[in-house]
Write a protein that holds these residues in place. Structure first.
Motif, PDB file in Angstrom:
ATOM      1  N   ARG B   2       0.846  -1.187   0.000  1.00  0.00           N
ATOM      2  CA  ARG B   2       0.000   0.000   0.000  1.00  0.00           C
ATOM      3  C   ARG B   2       0.879   1.233   0.000  1.00  0.00           C
ATOM      4  O   ARG B   2       1.763   1.390   0.837  1.00  0.00           O
ATOM      5  N   ARG B   4       0.095   4.139   0.796  1.00  0.00           N
ATOM      6  CA  ARG B   4      -0.153   4.995   1.953  1.00  0.00           C
ATOM      7  C   ARG B   4       0.818   4.660   3.093  1.00  0.00           C
ATOM      8  O   ARG B   4       1.341   5.569   3.759  1.00  0.00           O
ATOM      9  N   SER B   5       1.058   3.362   3.306  1.00  0.00           N
ATOM     10  CA  SER B   5       1.988   2.988   4.374  1.00  0.00           C
ATOM     11  C   SER B   5       3.401   3.435   4.025  1.00  0.00           C
ATOM     12  O   SER B   5       4.126   3.947   4.875  1.00  0.00           O
ATOM     13  N   ALA B   8       3.596   7.032   4.634  1.00  0.00           N
ATOM     14  CA  ALA B   8       3.598   7.365   6.061  1.00  0.00           C
ATOM     15  C   ALA B   8       4.986   7.135   6.658  1.00  0.00           C
ATOM     16  O   ALA B   8       5.494   7.961   7.420  1.00  0.00           O
ATOM     17  N   VAL B   9       5.603   6.011   6.297  1.00  0.00           N
ATOM     18  CA  VAL B   9       6.945   5.718   6.818  1.00  0.00           C
ATOM     19  C   VAL B   9       7.929   6.767   6.308  1.00  0.00           C
ATOM     20  O   VAL B   9       8.779   7.267   7.060  1.00  0.00           O
TER      21      VAL B   9
END
Ligand SMILES: Nc1ncnc2c1ncn2[C@@H]1O[C@H](COP(=O)(O)OP(=O)(O)OP(=O)(O)O)[C@@H](O)[C@H]1O
Ligand SMILES: [Mg+2]
Lengths: 246, 368
Positions: B2, B4-5, B8-9
Motif C-alpha cells: 500500500r 499509503r503505508s 507514512a513511513v
C-alpha cells in the motif's frame, strides 16, 4: 470463543526455554494480568500472541485466528503497547497518531472520531503539536495507550505499561484500563506492581517460562494461604510464596 | 503493498531527519563541503602555480611561449633576470616552477630542427609537480600550432581524443564527487536509520501492525534516495556552472547510472543495519565498507590503474569504481551507452546482488 487460547506453547532460544509448555485461555472482555519475575517469559509470550515471534511448539490463537498461519490477520485485530518502545520522541503527538493510523490503514473519518474520543478519555489537555519528548512520563504512557487502541482492536496487549510512572499516574492508567474493559475489550496486561494486579479479573503467575498459578486474586489468596482470611493476605504474599518461595 | 503505508513511513523518516541536527548537517552540509573541498580547493591550488621566467631569447617566439603558459590560466609568470634568481625564487617558494629560455630558442624553432627550453619544477610538492608536468604536454601542442599554424592535422585530431589534455585535476575529481557523496548519504544514513529502529525497539512496534516489510523498507529508503538524487543534481549543476567541467555524454544514461548506483548503496546500508542492528556498529561498518573504499579504492582520487595488483582486482567488487569510471567517460569523453557497457553491466550485477542479499536478510529477520 475465547479471546486468547494457548495450548502447550513453548518458545526456545537455542537450548533455553523462554516459555515452556504453556496452556491457558483468556475470555472476551476480561482484564487478564500476566505476572512473573524478570525473565519469566511474559514478553516472549506476548510477542507470540502478537504474531511477532514463531512458537517452537504448541498452538496459540487470538480472536479465533491461529498466530502461526494467520499472523497478518491477527495483527489487524490486536493492539500492542511494547515494553521497550512507546512513541517516537522526536515526533509530535499528532504526528505519532497520524503515523499509527496510516500503518493501521484507518479511514480518515474513523481516525478523527477515535482520536477525539480517546484523547478526551485520557483528558489530554496539551496541544497535539507538542513533541512527545516534552510530555511528562505519565502522559506519554497514556498517549501511547491511545496509539495502541486507536484502531479499536478487540484485544490489547499492554507490556508493563506503567513501568517508571508515578503512583498517581498509575492509578489513572488503571482507570483507563477499566474503561476499555467496560467497552468489552479484552485487556492482557503485565505488571510488576501487586496493587495493579489486584485490579485484574484473573492473574496468571509465570516462573521460568512455566505457568505456576492461574486464578482470580481472591482465589489465589485463598489457595496459597488456606488458613488465613483472604482480606488479610496481600498479593505480595502470594507472589512471594508462589514465585520466590516454592 | 500500500502506497499509503510507504508514504507514512517516508514522512516519519523526514521528520526524524529534519529534527536531528547530526543527520541534517550531514545531509545538507556534506555535499557542499565535499564540492568545495574536492572541487574548489584543489582547483584553487592548481591555478596558483607561479612560474619564474628567464627569457634570454627575447624574441617573438619566446614571448609567444610565455603567453601560452600564462593564457592557460594555470600559471602566473614572474619575470627574473638570471637563472640564479629563478632558482632562488624556487628555493624561497615564490615560484613552483621555472622556465629558462635559451638565447637560441627562436633560431632553432623551425621544421626538422630541435629547440628546447629548460623547465625546473619544485618536486617537494609532488602532487602539483605531477600536474605541472601534465600541463606541459598541452602547452607544447599549443606552441606548435601557434608557430606552425593549424596545418598539423594529426595533432588536432589527437587533441580531441585526449579527454583531459591539461590534466585538469578538477575535471578528474568532480565527476567522481557524486559517488563519494552518495556513499555518505546512502550507506551511512540508511545504515543508521534502520539500525535505530531495531535498537530502540520501534521496529517491533512497526511489525506489530499490518504493514508489510517491503513497505517499511521502501518508505525508509525513499527520503534517502531523494536526498541522494538532490546531491547528484547539485554536483552536476556545480560541475557545469562553477567548475565548467564539460559534460559530453547522454544525461539520461548518466541519470540511470546514478539511480542504479544509489540503489546499490541504499541496499548496502540496509544490509549493514539488518546485520548489526546497532547504530554504533552500523556506523563503523558503513565507514569501513562504504565510505573509505569509495574514497580510497574507487579511483576517485587515486587512479585504479596505478594500484598494486591485488588492490586493482579488489576494486572490481566496488560499485563506486564502475560508477566513477563511467561517470568520467560520460562527462569527459562523451561515451555512449555502448562504450560504457562493461562498467554498466558490472554496476547492474553488483546492484542486483546487493538488493537480493539485503531484502532476503531483512525478510528473514522480520518474518517471525
Ligand atoms: N531473542 C532472544 N534470544 C535469546 N533469549 C531471549 C530472547 N528474547 C528473550 N530471551 C530470554 O528469554 C527469557 C524471557 O524473556 P522475556 O523478555 O519474555 O521475560 P519477561 O518476563 O518479559 O521479563 P521482564 O519482566 O524483564 O520484562 C529471558 O531470559 C530472556 O533473556
Ligand atoms: Mg518483559
Amino acid at each position: 470463543m475465547s479471546a486468547v487460547q494457548v495450548k502447550n506453547l513453548s518458545v526456545q532460544f537455542g537450548d533455553f526455554f523462554a516459555v515452556k509448555d504453556l496452556s491457558f485461555s483468556v475470555e472476551k472482555g476480561e482484564v487478564f494480568g500476566f505476572l512473573g519475575a524478570n525473565g519469566a517469559g511474559k514478553t516472549t509470550t506476548i510477542r507470540v500472541l502478537c504474531g511477532l515471534l514463531l512458537p517452537s511448539a504448541g498452538q496459540a490463537s487470538v480472536c479465533g485466528l491461529d498466530v502461526l498461519s494467520d499472523a497478518f490477520e491477527v495483527k489487524k485485530k490486536v493492539g500492542y503497547m511494547s515494553q521497550k518502545f512507546t512513541l517516537y520522541d522526536d515526533l509530535t503527538v499528532k504526528e505519532n497518531l497520524d503515523f499509527t493510523s496510516a500503518l493501521r490503514k484507518m479511514e480518515p473519518e474513523k481516525f478523527r472520531e477515535q482520536k477525539e474520543k480517546l484523547l478526551k478519555m485520557i483528558r489530554f489537555k496539551s496541544s497535539e503539536d507538542i513533541l512527545v519528548r516534552d510530555l511528562p512520563g505519565g502522559i506519554k504512557q497514556q498517549v501511547s495507550l491511545v496509539a495502541a487502541v486507536l484502531h479499536d482492536p478487540e484485544i490489547v496487549f499492554l507490556d508493563e505499561p506503567t513501568a517508571g510512572v508515578s503512583p498517581a499516574f498509575r492509578q489513572r492508567f488503571w482507570k483507563l484500563i477499566g474503561g476499555l474493559a467496560a467497552e468489552g475489550k479484552t485487556v492482557f496486561v503485565t505488571t510488576h506492581y501487586m496493587d495493579e494486579a489486584e485490579q485484574c479479573g484473573r492473574i496468571a503467575l509465570m516462573k521460568s517460562g512455566e505457568l505456576i498459578a492461574l486464578d482470580s486474586p481472591q482465589e489465589l489468596k485463598r489457595n496459597s494461604f488456606p488458613d488465613r482470611e483472604p482480606q488479610e493476605v496481600s498479593l505480595e504474599d502470594v507472589f512471594i510464596e508462589q514465585v520466590e518461595g516454592g | 503493498m500500500r502506497l499509503r503505508s510507504v508514504w507514512a513511513v517516508a514522512k516519519k523518516e523526514v521528520f526524524h531527519i529534519v529534527r536531528d541536527p547530526f543527520t541534517l548537517a550531514l545531509a545538507m552540509g556534506m555535499p557542499v563541503i565535499m564540492v568545495i573541498f574536492f572541487g574548489y580547493a584543489i582547483e584553487f591550488n592548481m591555478k596558483q602555480i607561479s612560474l619564474a621566467v628567464f627569457d634570454s631569447s627575447k624574441s617573438q617566439s619566446s614571448r609567444q611561449l610565455q603567453k601560452t603558459f600564462v593564457s592557460s590560466s594555470y600559471f602566473q609568470s614572474l619575470a627574473v633576470l638570471s637563472p640564479a634568481e629563478a632558482i632562488q625564487a624556487l628555493d624561497e617558494g615564490r615560484a613552483h616552477a621555472a622556465l629558462l629560455i635559451p638565447p637560441a630558442y627562436a633560431e632553432n624553432l623551425r621544421p626538422r630542427s630541435e629547440s628546447s627550453v629548460q623547465i625546473l619544477i619544485d618536486g617537494a610538492d609532488n602532487s602539483s609537480a605531477g600536474s605541472i608536468l601534465g600541463y606541459l604536454g598541452g602547452i607544447q601542442q599549443k606552441v606548435l600550432s601557434a608557430e606552425f599554424g593549424p596545418y598539423s592535422e594529426p595533432i588536432t585530431v589527437q587533441t580531441r581524443f585526449l579527454f583531459n589534455s591539461e590534466l585538469n585535476s578538477r575535471w578528474f575529481v568532480v565527476p567522481g564527487l557524486s559517488a563519494a557523496i552518495i556513499a555518505i548519504l546512502s550507506i551511512l544514513l540508511t545504515a543508521l536509520t534502520v539500525a535505530r529502529e531495531w535498537e530502540n525497539g520501534s521496529m517491533e512496534l512497526l511489525l506489530s501492525t499490518p504493514v508489510r516489510p517491503v513497505e517499511i523498507i521502501l518508505g525508509k529508503l525513499l527520503p534517502y534516495s531523494v536526498m541522494g538524487l538532490v546531491a547528484v543534481f547539485f554536483v552536476f549543476i556545480m560541475s557545469q556552472i562553477v567548475f565548467a567541467v564539460p559534460f559530453r555524454g547522454n544525461f539520461l544514461v548518466y541519470l540511470l547510472a546514478c539511480l542504479i548506483f544509489l540503489s546499490t548503496y541504499l541496499a548496502q546500508g540496509l544490509l549493514i543495519s539488518v546485520v548489526t542492528r546497532k547504530q554504533q556498529l552500523s556506523m563503523q561498518m558503513a565507514m569501513l565498507s562504504g565510505l573509505l573504499p569509495t574514497i580510497l579504492l574507487s579511483g576517485f582520487i587515486f587512479p585504479v590503474e596505478h594500484m598494486p595488483r591485488f588492490f586493482y582486482y579488489l576494486t572490481m567488487i566496488l560499485p563506486a569504481r564502475w560508477f566513477i569510471s563511467l561517470s568520467r567517460d560520460l562527462f569527459l569523453k562523451g561515451a555512449s551507452l555502448q562504450n560504457i557497457l562493461p562498467g554498466f553491466l558490472a554496476l547492474c550485477a553488483l546492484f542486483v546482488l546487493m538488493m537480493v542479499l539485503a531484502t532476503r536478510k531483512f525478510k528473514k529477520d522480520v518474518e517471525p
